[in-house]
Motif scaffolding. Sequence first.
Motif, PDB file in Angstrom:
ATOM      1  N   GLY A 242       0.781  -1.151   0.000  1.00 41.10           N
ATOM      2  CA  GLY A 242       0.000   0.000   0.000  1.00 41.10           C
ATOM      3  C   GLY A 242       0.821   1.209   0.000  1.00 41.10           C
ATOM      4  O   GLY A 242       0.647   2.082  -0.801  1.00 41.10           O
ATOM      5  N   GLY A 243       1.742   1.254   0.822  1.00 41.89           N
ATOM      6  CA  GLY A 243       2.458   2.517   0.901  1.00 41.89           C
ATOM      7  C   GLY A 243       1.634   3.404   1.769  1.00 41.89           C
ATOM      8  O   GLY A 243       0.495   3.672   1.442  1.00 41.89           O
ATOM      9  N   GLY A 244       2.150   3.826   2.886  1.00 40.75           N
ATOM     10  CA  GLY A 244       1.330   4.679   3.751  1.00 40.75           C
ATOM     11  C   GLY A 244       1.190   6.024   3.115  1.00 40.75           C
ATOM     12  O   GLY A 244       2.116   6.537   2.531  1.00 40.75           O
ATOM     13  N   HIS A 245       0.027   6.595   3.238  1.00 38.17           N
ATOM     14  CA  HIS A 245      -0.154   7.928   2.686  1.00 38.17           C
ATOM     15  C   HIS A 245       0.239   8.922   3.753  1.00 38.17           C
ATOM     16  O   HIS A 245      -0.588   9.350   4.521  1.00 38.17           O
ATOM     17  CB  HIS A 245      -1.607   8.192   2.356  1.00 38.17           C
ATOM     18  CG  HIS A 245      -2.128   7.275   1.317  1.00 38.17           C
ATOM     19  ND1 HIS A 245      -3.097   7.638   0.442  1.00 38.17           N
ATOM     20  CD2 HIS A 245      -1.811   6.001   1.017  1.00 38.17           C
ATOM     21  CE1 HIS A 245      -3.373   6.640  -0.346  1.00 38.17           C
ATOM     22  NE2 HIS A 245      -2.616   5.631  -0.024  1.00 38.17           N
ATOM     23  N   ALA A 246       1.490   9.212   3.845  1.00 40.44           N
ATOM     24  CA  ALA A 246       1.865  10.213   4.822  1.00 40.44           C
ATOM     25  C   ALA A 246       2.357  11.443   4.089  1.00 40.44           C
ATOM     26  O   ALA A 246       3.532  11.634   3.894  1.00 40.44           O
ATOM     27  CB  ALA A 246       2.936   9.658   5.733  1.00 40.44           C
ATOM     28  N   GLY A 247       1.443  12.237   3.658  1.00 43.83           N
ATOM     29  CA  GLY A 247       1.813  13.463   2.952  1.00 43.83           C
ATOM     30  C   GLY A 247       2.512  14.387   3.921  1.00 43.83           C
ATOM     31  O   GLY A 247       2.201  14.364   5.094  1.00 43.83           O
ATOM     32  N   HIS A 248       3.438  15.190   3.461  1.00 47.58           N
ATOM     33  CA  HIS A 248       4.122  15.947   4.481  1.00 47.58           C
ATOM     34  C   HIS A 248       3.769  17.392   4.608  1.00 47.58           C
ATOM     35  O   HIS A 248       4.050  17.954   5.625  1.00 47.58           O
ATOM     36  CB  HIS A 248       5.619  15.724   4.487  1.00 47.58           C
ATOM     37  CG  HIS A 248       6.264  15.591   3.165  1.00 47.58           C
ATOM     38  ND1 HIS A 248       7.591  15.550   3.044  1.00 47.58           N
ATOM     39  CD2 HIS A 248       5.771  15.475   1.942  1.00 47.58           C
ATOM     40  CE1 HIS A 248       7.890  15.409   1.781  1.00 47.58           C
ATOM     41  NE2 HIS A 248       6.820  15.358   1.108  1.00 47.58           N
ATOM     42  N   HIS A 249       3.218  17.990   3.609  1.00 52.75           N
ATOM     43  CA  HIS A 249       2.854  19.389   3.831  1.00 52.75           C
ATOM     44  C   HIS A 249       1.359  19.442   4.011  1.00 52.75           C
ATOM     45  O   HIS A 249       0.606  19.327   3.068  1.00 52.75           O
ATOM     46  CB  HIS A 249       3.258  20.247   2.637  1.00 52.75           C
ATOM     47  CG  HIS A 249       4.699  20.062   2.287  1.00 52.75           C
ATOM     48  ND1 HIS A 249       5.694  20.542   3.077  1.00 52.75           N
ATOM     49  CD2 HIS A 249       5.285  19.418   1.265  1.00 52.75           C
ATOM     50  CE1 HIS A 249       6.853  20.213   2.538  1.00 52.75           C
ATOM     51  NE2 HIS A 249       6.632  19.522   1.455  1.00 52.75           N
TER      52      HIS A 249
ATOM     53  N   ALA B 277       1.560  21.257 -11.256  1.00 51.89           N
ATOM     54  CA  ALA B 277       1.131  20.859  -9.921  1.00 51.89           C
ATOM     55  C   ALA B 277       0.431  19.511  -9.996  1.00 51.89           C
ATOM     56  O   ALA B 277      -0.484  19.315 -10.789  1.00 51.89           O
ATOM     57  CB  ALA B 277       0.193  21.908  -9.348  1.00 51.89           C
ATOM     58  N   LEU B 278       0.896  18.568  -9.192  1.00 51.11           N
ATOM     59  CA  LEU B 278       0.344  17.217  -9.268  1.00 51.11           C
ATOM     60  C   LEU B 278       0.273  16.658  -7.853  1.00 51.11           C
ATOM     61  O   LEU B 278       1.069  17.034  -6.988  1.00 51.11           O
ATOM     62  CB  LEU B 278       1.257  16.351 -10.142  1.00 51.11           C
ATOM     63  CG  LEU B 278       0.667  15.078 -10.717  1.00 51.11           C
ATOM     64  CD1 LEU B 278      -0.436  15.416 -11.700  1.00 51.11           C
ATOM     65  CD2 LEU B 278       1.751  14.282 -11.428  1.00 51.11           C
ATOM     66  N   ASP B 279      -0.663  15.745  -7.643  1.00 50.07           N
ATOM     67  CA  ASP B 279      -0.769  15.101  -6.334  1.00 50.07           C
ATOM     68  C   ASP B 279       0.536  14.413  -5.968  1.00 50.07           C
ATOM     69  O   ASP B 279       1.189  13.808  -6.812  1.00 50.07           O
ATOM     70  CB  ASP B 279      -1.870  14.030  -6.370  1.00 50.07           C
ATOM     71  CG  ASP B 279      -3.237  14.638  -6.145  1.00 50.07           C
ATOM     72  OD1 ASP B 279      -3.289  15.883  -5.989  1.00 50.07           O
ATOM     73  OD2 ASP B 279      -4.217  13.898  -6.122  1.00 50.07           O
ATOM     74  N   VAL B 280       0.884  14.511  -4.702  1.00 49.22           N
ATOM     75  CA  VAL B 280       2.071  13.796  -4.253  1.00 49.22           C
ATOM     76  C   VAL B 280       1.716  12.981  -3.012  1.00 49.22           C
ATOM     77  O   VAL B 280       1.020  13.444  -2.128  1.00 49.22           O
ATOM     78  CB  VAL B 280       3.242  14.762  -3.983  1.00 49.22           C
ATOM     79  CG1 VAL B 280       2.873  15.802  -2.951  1.00 49.22           C
ATOM     80  CG2 VAL B 280       4.483  14.013  -3.543  1.00 49.22           C
ATOM     81  N   LEU B 281       2.151  11.745  -3.009  1.00 52.51           N
ATOM     82  CA  LEU B 281       1.904  10.845  -1.894  1.00 52.51           C
ATOM     83  C   LEU B 281       3.238  10.370  -1.355  1.00 52.51           C
ATOM     84  O   LEU B 281       4.159  10.095  -2.112  1.00 52.51           O
ATOM     85  CB  LEU B 281       1.156   9.596  -2.366  1.00 52.51           C
ATOM     86  CG  LEU B 281      -0.350   9.615  -2.480  1.00 52.51           C
ATOM     87  CD1 LEU B 281      -0.810   8.287  -3.036  1.00 52.51           C
ATOM     88  CD2 LEU B 281      -0.977   9.848  -1.127  1.00 52.51           C
ATOM     89  N   ARG B 282       3.340  10.303  -0.035  1.00 57.29           N
ATOM     90  CA  ARG B 282       4.530   9.702   0.552  1.00 57.29           C
ATOM     91  C   ARG B 282       4.252   8.212   0.675  1.00 57.29           C
ATOM     92  O   ARG B 282       3.284   7.827   1.331  1.00 57.29           O
ATOM     93  CB  ARG B 282       4.766  10.325   1.926  1.00 57.29           C
ATOM     94  CG  ARG B 282       6.026   9.881   2.609  1.00 57.29           C
ATOM     95  CD  ARG B 282       7.229  10.670   2.124  1.00 57.29           C
ATOM     96  NE  ARG B 282       8.466  10.012   2.556  1.00 57.29           N
ATOM     97  CZ  ARG B 282       9.623  10.158   1.930  1.00 57.29           C
ATOM     98  NH1 ARG B 282       9.728  10.920   0.873  1.00 57.29           N
ATOM     99  NH2 ARG B 282      10.708   9.545   2.370  1.00 57.29           N
ATOM    100  N   VAL B 283       5.062   7.381   0.037  1.00 53.50           N
ATOM    101  CA  VAL B 283       4.781   5.946   0.071  1.00 53.50           C
ATOM    102  C   VAL B 283       6.004   5.174   0.549  1.00 53.50           C
ATOM    103  O   VAL B 283       7.135   5.643   0.442  1.00 53.50           O
ATOM    104  CB  VAL B 283       4.385   5.398  -1.319  1.00 53.50           C
ATOM    105  CG1 VAL B 283       3.121   6.044  -1.805  1.00 53.50           C
ATOM    106  CG2 VAL B 283       5.500   5.575  -2.316  1.00 53.50           C
ATOM    107  N   SER B 284       5.757   4.009   1.096  1.00 50.79           N
ATOM    108  CA  SER B 284       6.855   3.082   1.337  1.00 50.79           C
ATOM    109  C   SER B 284       6.507   1.775   0.659  1.00 50.79           C
ATOM    110  O   SER B 284       5.401   1.272   0.801  1.00 50.79           O
ATOM    111  CB  SER B 284       7.088   2.880   2.832  1.00 50.79           C
ATOM    112  OG  SER B 284       5.905   2.517   3.463  1.00 50.79           O
ATOM    113  N   ILE B 285       7.449   1.281  -0.111  1.00 47.12           N
ATOM    114  CA  ILE B 285       7.228   0.084  -0.919  1.00 47.12           C
ATOM    115  C   ILE B 285       8.168  -1.006  -0.436  1.00 47.12           C
ATOM    116  O   ILE B 285       9.359  -0.778  -0.264  1.00 47.12           O
ATOM    117  CB  ILE B 285       7.429   0.423  -2.401  1.00 47.12           C
ATOM    118  CG1 ILE B 285       6.268   1.298  -2.870  1.00 47.12           C
ATOM    119  CG2 ILE B 285       7.528  -0.835  -3.235  1.00 47.12           C
ATOM    120  CD1 ILE B 285       6.544   2.031  -4.131  1.00 47.12           C
ATOM    121  N   GLY B 286       7.665  -2.164  -0.199  1.00 46.02           N
ATOM    122  CA  GLY B 286       8.395  -3.251   0.418  1.00 46.02           C
ATOM    123  C   GLY B 286       7.842  -3.453   1.816  1.00 46.02           C
ATOM    124  O   GLY B 286       6.809  -2.869   2.141  1.00 46.02           O
TER     125      GLY B 286
END
Lengths: 315, 408
Positions: free
Chosen positions: B181-188, B211-220
């Motif tokens: 999934g990748g956590g959605h931890a957006g930072h701003h 300008a585009l959506d940005v998601l903080r993800v972790s894969i693995g």
Amino acid sequence: MPEAETAAAAWGVLPAALLVTGVALGLGWLVAAVDRVVLSGGGGAAVLEPVRSSVRLLTEQRRTTLAPDRLLWRSGIAAVPVLAVLSMAVVPIGGRTLWSSSADLVWFNAMEALLWAAVWLVGWGPNAIHALTGGYRFLAQGLAYELPLMFSLITVGVGAGSLRTADILSAQAGLWFVVSMPVAFVVFLASAAAFAFWGPFGAPTGADIAGGVTSELSGVDRLLVEAGRVIFLGATAAMAVALFLGGGSGPWLPGPVWQLLKTVAVVVALVWAGRRLPVLRPDRVVEVAWTVLIPVTLVQALVVAVLLLSGFYAV
Amino acid sequence: MDLSRRLRAWALARPRVLIVDAPGTVERRWAVEAELDRRGWPLAMSPADTDVLLVLGTPGPQLALAIDVLWSQVAQPRHRVDLRATTDLHHRLEETLHALGAATPKEHVDGALPARAGAGHSPEGTDDSTHEGMEHSRHEGMDHSGHEGMDRAGMAGMDHSGHEGMDHSRQEGMDHTAMGGGGHAGHHMHHGGEVAGLPMAETAPDRDGLALDVLRVSIGPVLPGWPTGLLLRADLQGDVLTGAGLSWVDATDDGSSPPADVHPQRAALDQLASLLLVAGWPTAARDARCARDGLASTGQSELATARRRAARVARRVRRSRALAWTVRGAGHLPSERGSAGDGDVLDRVRRWCDVALGADGHVPASPASLDEVAAVLEGTELGTARLIVASVALDRSAANTEPEEARA
């Protein structure tokens, strides 16, 4: 003209619809079985595997994800097999289509175009990154295959002088369309693999994104999407037989048998060829589709138009 | 009744298996994959696609947590096997079939799931992540890399256990982690706020300045064709990665992963197998696995067959124009490290093929460092990034990211 009578008019709407659904499931099973045999490297026992997988998925728990868009997700999932079966409505079975209009080819194309929305929703719905990426990839791929596919369908329509499947079949009484439209034939089959997101066009469900649009599906949801994919592939193989390989025409054997044999041959050839290739990345496929395939299919349409004017086709 | 049970047993006779190999279990994984291929049990792509979770060796604490998260995402009926040795492999797999087919769904529910996942998560999980969640909303614009992952999933799971069915809440919660999934931890966090405990995606300029959506993800750390234990953290815009960082989970206990002393030809075939899987070429991947497994046999004739197989698959991959066309130009590693790892993905694939052919004078590439690889992942699509990671040999002992930093 008896051929023009639709299956619904001949046998009643309900029996005809059931027959078409049954044939659709049969075609889906055929594609899945051949695919499994090729993937597992031979072994006739693999033909039962699609049935086994289906039973297993029916007994499996459905899962959900954190904050999914449930309505859109579920409607996308349900739409995939429904569209696949609906596209079968204009595929001739034993010389008859379930229903018929003056725009059968447009109907077939429309079902496949609606698939864009369905697959995108399956990717969007679960609120998970791999599924979403799969959805993006399907749209990118759609951008690549849609126009060449439309041009190849138009080529057939031009050759037959009609968009009605029955007319296209009778127009091939003398010569199969594949002879004068080889490019359209190949593009049509490649597009089939692309909109069923299978084989070399399987990027939307790639292993690199953990299964992509199908990565969050289990149980009956997965079964519906997988069934939709193989039915679409089977339906397109059957349609290719009608559009390019003369449908049920052939010596000695009755028409439906010929049609079945040709369909099986197309499915086997498609699966065998498709599994010899790795996944072609959508971004590179788009480039080739627009710079090579669109011009080539346009030239194909032009050649067919000139042949038509010179009286090559007996219409 | 009997009929339905037999039908169930028949349907589950070829379960899909998700293998999680703890560090230092390479040879064991090969043995297991050989047995699965022989039985025709497919490898699973994701937890949703899994019937049997097979854990090899003894995972470290972080990997164990990730495995619990994965397990909680697997739909019923399911079975978990912890395999310490492969000596009784056949017996354990037969047991698995029996457990899958014979048990009623109810018996499965009170299997490992609530006990393991619950115990693993509730004490630290809830506290920790609530705290983190609040931090997220307080400190705007802070970089929260490292907050997603298991903690976040644990949190989400807890949040939801109230209003959803027990089982579902777990599955939902986990979705944002380990596998995928990748956590959605957006930072701003200027606008948007949170949905179900997860921050919304934010917008930021993409590589073209739009300008585009940005998601903080972790894969693995567990994915098909992915080195188990590797964690990729990045910002994702569409499917383009930026700010990528690679790390190993449980990076500190490198005592458990001695430098692998494996057959170079088999290792090359294994690397090819996972790369071909990622490249979406399952038949070639199967052939590579098959050749790899055959090379372990002792009989002369089997060995000769395996060598022929290895040569066939290596030549087929080497000559494939489609593969060359689709992977060429991706992941150019700088050549300053010598000739071992430089070039693009295609060059490295061909080098693996040479080693797999067993030709003299071809040494396996020396392992690349995580930072080097992370640098070439910058600005690539997710699919390209996966190909790049699959094309390099990564060395666990060369772990260069402290887990402390990642969690801070």
